[in-house]
Design a protein around this motif. Structure first.
Motif, mmCIF file in Angstrom:
data_model
loop_
_atom_site.group_PDB
_atom_site.id
_atom_site.type_symbol
_atom_site.label_atom_id
_atom_site.label_comp_id
_atom_site.label_asym_id
_atom_site.label_seq_id
_atom_site.Cartn_x
_atom_site.Cartn_y
_atom_site.Cartn_z
ATOM 1 N N ARG A 48 -27.602 26.546 86.834
ATOM 2 C CA ARG A 48 -26.996 26.620 88.165
ATOM 3 C C ARG A 48 -25.928 27.701 88.254
ATOM 4 O O ARG A 48 -25.283 27.837 89.280
ATOM 5 N N LEU A 49 -25.753 28.455 87.157
ATOM 6 C CA LEU A 49 -24.740 29.508 87.143
ATOM 7 C C LEU A 49 -25.401 30.859 86.937
ATOM 8 O O LEU A 49 -26.132 31.068 85.963
ATOM 9 N N ARG A 50 -25.110 31.777 87.836
ATOM 10 C CA ARG A 50 -25.560 33.166 87.722
ATOM 11 C C ARG A 50 -24.320 34.028 87.524
ATOM 12 O O ARG A 50 -23.367 33.947 88.314
ATOM 13 N N ILE A 51 -24.312 34.856 86.490
ATOM 14 C CA ILE A 51 -23.154 35.679 86.165
ATOM 15 C C ILE A 51 -23.475 37.134 86.473
ATOM 16 O O ILE A 51 -24.504 37.659 86.035
ATOM 17 N N GLU A 52 -22.585 37.790 87.206
ATOM 18 C CA GLU A 52 -22.726 39.205 87.529
ATOM 19 C C GLU A 52 -21.541 39.956 86.930
ATOM 20 O O GLU A 52 -20.393 39.765 87.354
ATOM 21 N N ALA A 53 -21.811 40.794 85.918
ATOM 22 C CA ALA A 53 -20.751 41.528 85.213
ATOM 23 C C ALA A 53 -20.583 42.923 85.803
ATOM 24 O O ALA A 53 -21.436 43.429 86.542
ATOM 25 N N GLY A 54 -19.457 43.533 85.464
ATOM 26 C CA GLY A 54 -19.185 44.901 85.888
ATOM 27 C C GLY A 54 -18.640 45.006 87.299
ATOM 28 O O GLY A 54 -18.689 46.074 87.912
ATOM 29 N N ILE A 55 -18.072 43.899 87.817
ATOM 30 C CA ILE A 55 -17.584 43.882 89.198
ATOM 31 C C ILE A 55 -16.060 43.935 89.216
ATOM 32 O O ILE A 55 -15.386 43.011 88.760
ATOM 33 N N ASP A 56 -15.526 45.022 89.735
ATOM 34 C CA ASP A 56 -14.093 45.219 89.918
ATOM 35 C C ASP A 56 -13.852 45.321 91.424
ATOM 36 O O ASP A 56 -14.412 46.209 92.078
ATOM 37 N N ILE A 57 -13.022 44.425 91.990
ATOM 38 C CA ILE A 57 -12.875 44.431 93.447
ATOM 39 C C ILE A 57 -12.155 45.675 93.963
ATOM 40 O O ILE A 57 -12.179 45.946 95.162
#
Length: 228
Positions: A48-57
């Motif tokens: 139930r968890l999807r992780i998206e890396a490389g995201i800097d707001i």
């Protein structure tokens, strides 16, 4: 019915705690991080968890890339921007290098609103955009004057959020400015009065009760209104 949340800044601290709590409440969670996080990865065992890396707001291109990456995910009931900084918070703003103050304002005030603008069309009807603020951003409660750059950045976030809601009159979602309490994290320090689990449990409960409500409110983790 499946409920979905996007948590922006989930590698540690409150973002990680919120991820764990939403999963415990049977939400589907999409969580973003700048760098891979082993504690977050440990939560990804139930599908139930999807992780998206490389995201800097602070990186508009990265935010646009995230929007494209998760285009097939159904709209979110909650979009929660947790990321924030307290760089050299103990130094009065007038004594800080201008670039430090500017960076704090970018990350704490401008970038969350830009993220909200980029993702408001991905909020399901009756959903919420949640921005992590602090009661230190309350102008009326500012009597001590400490953490001046951090305080000012959160006050700016609060004001920008009010403007954002005004600019989207008629939208079928609400905005919550959330004060998590004084929490024992890297930002809150070891003397803080709350643990992450208590704060996260409270925040999730408050947000579940707010679903379907519009407007802009400034609340703490118990659901109490924080003075502007």
């Amino acid at each position: 019915m499946t409920r979905r949340v996007l948590i922006v800044g989930a590698s540690r601290g409150l973002g990680l705690g919120l991820t764990a709590r939403f999963l415990a409440r049977d939400w589907d969670v999409t969580a973003t991080v700048r760098q891979p996080s082993a504690p977050l990865a440990d939560l990804a065992t139930g599908g139930r968890l999807r992780i998206e890396a490389g995201i800097d707001i602070d990186d508009d291109a990265a935010v646009a890339d995230l929007r494209a990456r998760i285009a097939e995910v159904p709209d979110f009931d909650i979009v929660f921007v947790v990321a924030g900084v307290a760089t050299q918070a103990g130094t009065p703003a007038a004594l800080l290098p201008r670039e430090v103050v500017g960076a704090v304002f970018q990350t704490n005030a401008v970038s969350p609103i830009r993220f909200a603008e980029a993702f408001h069309r991905r909020v399901a009807p009756g959903g919420l955009i949640v921005l992590m603020t602090s009661k230190l951003g309350s102008v009326s409660l500012n009597r001590g004057g400490g953490w001046s750059s951090y305080r000012a950045s959160k006050a700016a976030l609060n004001t920008l959020a009010r403007s954002f809601v005004g600019q989207h009159k008629g939208a079928d979602w609400g905005v919550v400015l959330m004060h998590p309490g004084w929490v024992r994290t890297d930002l809150g320090g070891h003397r803080a009065t709350l643990d992450v689990e208590t704060s996260a449990r409270g925040m999730v409960g408050v947000l579940e009760s707010r679903l379907g409500q519009r407007g802009c409110v400034y609340l703490d983790y118990t659901g109490e209104t924080v003075p502007w």
